[in-house]
Design a protein around this motif. Structure first.
Motif, PDB file in Angstrom:
ATOM      1  N   GLU A   9       6.116  10.383 -16.868  1.00 13.26           N
ATOM      2  CA  GLU A   9       6.403   9.500 -15.981  1.00 13.26           C
ATOM      3  C   GLU A   9       5.142  10.166 -15.038  1.00 13.26           C
ATOM      4  OE1 GLU A   9       9.652   7.493 -13.116  1.00 13.26           O
ATOM      5  OE2 GLU A   9      10.146   8.958 -14.698  1.00 13.26           O
ATOM      6  N   LEU A  10       4.251   9.335 -14.753  1.00 15.14           N
ATOM      7  CA  LEU A  10       3.124   9.637 -13.784  1.00 15.14           C
ATOM      8  C   LEU A  10       3.174  10.039 -12.562  1.00 15.14           C
ATOM      9  CD1 LEU A  10       0.443   7.121 -14.900  1.00 15.14           C
ATOM     10  CD2 LEU A  10       0.862   9.547 -15.847  1.00 15.14           C
ATOM     11  N   TYR A  11       2.836  10.891 -11.599  1.00 18.41           N
ATOM     12  CA  TYR A  11       2.743  11.371 -10.492  1.00 18.41           C
ATOM     13  C   TYR A  11       2.335  10.270  -9.435  1.00 18.41           C
ATOM     14  CZ  TYR A  11       1.424  13.407  -5.860  1.00 18.41           C
ATOM     15  OH  TYR A  11       1.298  13.602  -4.667  1.00 18.41           O
ATOM     16  N   ASP A  12       3.254   9.731  -8.748  1.00 17.38           N
ATOM     17  CA  ASP A  12       2.910   8.765  -7.668  1.00 17.38           C
ATOM     18  C   ASP A  12       2.360   9.138  -6.712  1.00 17.38           C
ATOM     19  OD1 ASP A  12       3.004   6.548  -6.175  1.00 17.38           O
ATOM     20  OD2 ASP A  12       5.222   6.278  -6.397  1.00 17.38           O
ATOM     21  N   LEU A  13       0.884   8.919  -6.350  1.00 18.67           N
ATOM     22  CA  LEU A  13       0.156   9.321  -5.459  1.00 18.67           C
ATOM     23  C   LEU A  13       0.114   7.966  -4.541  1.00 18.67           C
ATOM     24  CD1 LEU A  13      -1.839  10.940  -3.678  1.00 18.67           C
ATOM     25  CD2 LEU A  13      -3.698  10.111  -5.202  1.00 18.67           C
ATOM     26  N   ARG A  14       0.715   8.200  -3.305  1.00 13.52           N
ATOM     27  CA  ARG A  14       0.553   6.938  -2.326  1.00 13.52           C
ATOM     28  C   ARG A  14      -0.655   6.914  -1.719  1.00 13.52           C
ATOM     29  NH1 ARG A  14       5.610   8.104   1.779  1.00 13.52           N
ATOM     30  NH2 ARG A  14       4.425   9.981   1.968  1.00 13.52           N
ATOM     31  N   TYR A  15      -1.216   5.654  -1.546  1.00 12.16           N
ATOM     32  CA  TYR A  15      -2.426   5.220  -1.216  1.00 12.16           C
ATOM     33  C   TYR A  15      -2.638   5.692   0.360  1.00 12.16           C
ATOM     34  CZ  TYR A  15      -6.478   2.443  -0.085  1.00 12.16           C
ATOM     35  OH  TYR A  15      -7.805   1.942   0.287  1.00 12.16           O
ATOM     36  N   SER A  16      -1.709   5.722   0.968  1.00  7.83           N
ATOM     37  CA  SER A  16      -1.987   6.130   2.438  1.00  7.83           C
ATOM     38  C   SER A  16      -2.222   7.483   2.587  1.00  7.83           C
ATOM     39  CB  SER A  16      -0.689   5.856   3.146  1.00  7.83           C
ATOM     40  OG  SER A  16       0.587   6.700   2.532  1.00  7.83           O
ATOM     41  N   LEU A  57      -2.924   9.935 -13.375  1.00  7.05           N
ATOM     42  CA  LEU A  57      -1.959   9.992 -12.202  1.00  7.05           C
ATOM     43  C   LEU A  57      -1.759   8.488 -11.739  1.00  7.05           C
ATOM     44  CD1 LEU A  57      -3.522   9.543  -9.761  1.00  7.05           C
ATOM     45  CD2 LEU A  57      -3.693  12.000  -9.402  1.00  7.05           C
ATOM     46  N   ALA A  58      -0.786   7.845 -10.971  1.00  6.02           N
ATOM     47  CA  ALA A  58      -0.549   6.548 -10.396  1.00  6.02           C
ATOM     48  C   ALA A  58      -1.054   6.507  -9.003  1.00  6.02           C
ATOM     49  CB  ALA A  58       0.763   6.002 -10.699  1.00  6.02           C
ATOM     50  N   VAL A  59      -1.773   5.432  -8.728  1.00  5.15           N
ATOM     51  CA  VAL A  59      -1.668   5.193  -6.950  1.00  5.15           C
ATOM     52  C   VAL A  59      -0.815   3.863  -6.523  1.00  5.15           C
ATOM     53  CG1 VAL A  59      -3.290   4.766  -5.277  1.00  5.15           C
ATOM     54  CG2 VAL A  59      -3.924   6.229  -7.249  1.00  5.15           C
ATOM     55  N   THR A  60       0.130   3.951  -5.855  1.00  5.63           N
ATOM     56  CA  THR A  60       0.683   3.076  -5.374  1.00  5.63           C
ATOM     57  C   THR A  60       0.714   2.465  -3.695  1.00  5.63           C
ATOM     58  OG1 THR A  60       2.555   4.462  -4.790  1.00  5.63           O
ATOM     59  CG2 THR A  60       2.735   3.521  -6.904  1.00  5.63           C
ATOM     60  N   GLY A  61       1.006   1.370  -3.445  1.00  5.69           N
ATOM     61  CA  GLY A  61       0.723   0.970  -1.888  1.00  5.69           C
ATOM     62  C   GLY A  61      -0.597   0.503  -1.609  1.00  5.69           C
ATOM     63  N   VAL A  62      -1.266   0.103  -2.618  1.00  5.69           N
ATOM     64  CA  VAL A  62      -2.362  -0.461  -2.256  1.00  5.69           C
ATOM     65  C   VAL A  62      -2.447  -2.061  -1.720  1.00  5.69           C
ATOM     66  CG1 VAL A  62      -4.923  -1.096  -2.844  1.00  5.69           C
ATOM     67  CG2 VAL A  62      -3.566   0.976  -3.787  1.00  5.69           C
ATOM     68  N   HIS A  63      -2.881  -2.178  -0.622  1.00  3.41           N
ATOM     69  CA  HIS A  63      -2.508  -3.535   0.056  1.00  3.41           C
ATOM     70  C   HIS A  63      -3.214  -4.580  -0.860  1.00  3.41           C
ATOM     71  CE1 HIS A  63      -1.708  -6.589   3.030  1.00  3.41           C
ATOM     72  NE2 HIS A  63      -2.928  -6.932   3.182  1.00  3.41           N
ATOM     73  N   ASN A  64      -2.305  -5.756  -1.149  1.00  2.00           N
ATOM     74  CA  ASN A  64      -3.010  -6.772  -1.688  1.00  2.00           C
ATOM     75  C   ASN A  64      -3.170  -6.681  -3.176  1.00  2.00           C
ATOM     76  OD1 ASN A  64      -3.434  -9.621  -1.342  1.00  2.00           O
ATOM     77  ND2 ASN A  64      -5.484  -9.222  -1.269  1.00  2.00           N
ATOM     78  N   ALA A  65      -2.749  -5.435  -3.835  1.00  2.00           N
ATOM     79  CA  ALA A  65      -3.304  -5.097  -5.197  1.00  2.00           C
ATOM     80  C   ALA A  65      -2.119  -6.007  -6.080  1.00  2.00           C
ATOM     81  CB  ALA A  65      -3.107  -3.582  -5.598  1.00  2.00           C
ATOM     82  N   SER A  66      -1.019  -6.109  -5.776  1.00  2.00           N
ATOM     83  CA  SER A  66       0.042  -6.750  -6.435  1.00  2.00           C
ATOM     84  C   SER A  66      -0.326  -8.223  -6.659  1.00  2.00           C
ATOM     85  CB  SER A  66       1.360  -6.386  -6.185  1.00  2.00           C
ATOM     86  OG  SER A  66       1.642  -4.850  -6.282  1.00  2.00           O
ATOM     87  N   ALA A  67      -0.476  -8.805  -5.515  1.00  2.00           N
ATOM     88  CA  ALA A  67      -0.907 -10.068  -5.510  1.00  2.00           C
ATOM     89  C   ALA A  67      -2.018 -10.291  -6.191  1.00  2.00           C
ATOM     90  CB  ALA A  67      -1.168 -10.647  -4.194  1.00  2.00           C
ATOM     91  N   LEU A  68      -3.156  -9.884  -6.214  1.00  2.00           N
ATOM     92  CA  LEU A  68      -4.363  -9.865  -6.818  1.00  2.00           C
ATOM     93  C   LEU A  68      -3.962  -9.675  -8.297  1.00  2.00           C
ATOM     94  CD1 LEU A  68      -6.958  -8.099  -4.877  1.00  2.00           C
ATOM     95  CD2 LEU A  68      -6.656 -10.485  -5.242  1.00  2.00           C
ATOM     96  N   ARG A  69      -3.215  -8.792  -8.932  1.00  2.00           N
ATOM     97  CA  ARG A  69      -2.901  -8.567 -10.230  1.00  2.00           C
ATOM     98  C   ARG A  69      -2.165  -9.783 -10.706  1.00  2.00           C
ATOM     99  NH1 ARG A  69       1.925  -7.089 -12.198  1.00  2.00           N
ATOM    100  NH2 ARG A  69       2.104  -6.024 -14.310  1.00  2.00           N
ATOM    101  N   GLN A  70      -1.339 -10.385 -10.016  1.00  2.00           N
ATOM    102  CA  GLN A  70      -0.159 -11.377 -10.482  1.00  2.00           C
ATOM    103  C   GLN A  70      -1.198 -12.509 -10.623  1.00  2.00           C
ATOM    104  OE1 GLN A  70       2.779 -10.250 -10.797  1.00  2.00           O
ATOM    105  NE2 GLN A  70       3.518 -12.285 -11.761  1.00  2.00           N
ATOM    106  N   LYS A  71      -2.235 -12.789  -9.920  1.00  2.00           N
ATOM    107  CA  LYS A  71      -2.798 -13.891 -10.331  1.00  2.00           C
ATOM    108  C   LYS A  71      -3.839 -13.788 -11.306  1.00  2.00           C
ATOM    109  CE  LYS A  71      -3.051 -15.321  -5.378  1.00  2.00           C
ATOM    110  NZ  LYS A  71      -3.728 -15.568  -3.944  1.00  2.00           N
TER     111      LYS A  71
END
Length: 417
Positions: A9-16, A57-71
């Motif tokens: 399970e990858l380490y979750d590095l917050r974008y902030s 590692l994983a980076v989470t909380g990048v603004h707009n990333a999920s919406a772009l990925r979904q499209k």
């Protein structure tokens, strides 16, 4: 490889936190209250990317990333299943190419590639908020192509966002290892390669076979016993500095659908809960499946990152495996490869015995006679060792050409698109 086994399970590095750590100041831009916290984050980054970690590692909380990925990600399958002429038109209109022959109906992966340029005018806080203009409806006369109108813009927007995240991580790693080699090597290159990738389900290949058949027969799609590799992508090392990937999307088509071509398929969760990216754990000499937070960016160290960091970061041997007994499930992802400039010279003599590990099969160490350690694992023996691909003073272009040649038996020339 077997699906059953250890999961990392990858380490979750917050974008902030990444933003705070990658400040242009040499010192942490912090108050006395959060200095200990950010120092602990830096320690975890190196623990996960260094010689004792998984190299990811994983980076989470990048603004707009999920919406772009979904499209963007659903377009990968739709592009792969288009007829050759329509797909050629779409790719040309949006400046995309491919690294594989797309006329091969037996292909298991369809990648769509573009060179992405660093935008020096955007700062780190704004690059993931850009709104690119929509391309005119140039496909209005072809109903099934109108959904690709904004393909190029989405590709560039998500790609730019991922490039900036990777650049920030390079800056943080430079601070930790006391240097500027990683960040400078990326900025000198001025570009990165983006790939939108569709990993075919077995059903997708049946669709391609039926759509390319010259016989006027009824299309039927029945469950078949396949004798294919259990890997979508074979074992390899990435040879850039960092590889940035989206958390993959899985698409399922109903098995009893009589005409799957008219069905877009539906996004579904991973059947196992992991990404189907798997890595070799050299300490245990075992394979582990990678699990990442939903909607995250996965960042993986490449061989150039390992070399430029003098072994303080570690490239990881990895592959992508297929889900078992799920012939109607495909996998979609978007990848950005961050690499040095083509004329960047790479040195192998900075490595010492203390950086090596006898069981990782990475073969980085040179002795006085230019000999290297040989892999000990049966798995890594299938992969061309680094010492056979890299000679001291090689440029990155020469290294990438030789690596491609040894992996794929080609001339080693890289796609420029």
């Amino acid at each position: 490889m077997m699906e059953e086994g250890e999961t990392v399970e990858l380490y979750d590095l917050r974008y902030s936190d990444l933003m705070a750590l990658s400040s242009s100041d040499h010192q942490l831009p912090t108050t006395s209250k959060n200095i200990p916290y950010l120092e602990s984050v830096m320690s975890k980054i190196m623990k996960n990317l260094g010689p004792s970690g998984p190299g990811l590692l994983a980076v989470t909380g990048v603004h707009n990333a999920s919406a772009l990925r979904q499209k963007l990600l659903p377009m990968a399958r739709k592009l792969a299943l288009l007829n050759n002429e329509d797909r050629k038109r779409v790719l040309k209109d949006h400046g995309l190419g491919s690294d594989v022959p797309l006329k091969n109906i037996d292909r298991t992966v369809s990648p769509f590639a573009m060179q992405l340029k660093y935008n020096q005018d955007l700062d780190a806080s704004s690059i993931c908020n850009i709104n690119l203009p929509r391309i005119e409806d140039r496909y209005s006369d072809i109903e099934n192509l109108t959904e690709f109108n904004n393909l190029g813009n989405l590709f560039k927007e998500l790609g730019n966002c991922m490039m900036e995240v990777g650049l920030q991580l390079a800056r943080v790693c430079d601070k930790i290892i006391s240097g500027h080699e990683l960040e400078h090597s990326l900025l000198e290159s001025c570009s990165a390669k983006g790939r939108l990738i569709h990993y075919h389900s077995y059903l997708d290949n049946l669709i391609l076979q039926a759509s390319n058949s010259t016989q006027p027969k009824k299309k039927t799609f029945k469950k078949t016993n396949f004798n294919h590799s259990d890997l979508w992508q074979q074992w390899h090392y990435d040879y850039g500095v960092f590889t940035v990937l989206t958390d993959p999307m899985f698409i399922s088509v109903p098995e009893n659908n009589e005409s799957p071509q008219s069905c877009d398929g539906q996004e579904c969760p991973s059947p196992s809960g992991h990404t189907y990216l798997q890595i070799l754990d050299p300490d245990k000499n075992s394979v582990a499946m990678v699990k990442a937070p939903s909607g995250s960016f996965i960042i993986q160290v490449g061989e150039s990152g390992d070399i430029l960091s003098k072994g303080k970061l570690r490239a990881t041997l990895h592959s992508v495996c297929r889900p078992k007994n799920l012939e109607n499930m495909s996998r979609e992802t978007f990848v950005v490869f961050l690499q040095p400039s083509w004329n960047k010279k790479l040195s192998v003599y900075d490595f010492s015995v203390e950086h090596s590990r006898s069981n990782d099969g990475y073969s980085r160490i040179y002795d006085e006679e230019n000999q290297c350690q040989k892999p000990s694992s049966d798995l890594v023996k299938l992969v061309p060792p680094l010492c056979d691909r890299l000679k001291d003073g090689m440029t990155f272009a020469e290294f990438s050409k030789e690596t491609t040649k040894q992996y794929y038996g080609s001339s080693g020339l890289q796609s420029k698109r």
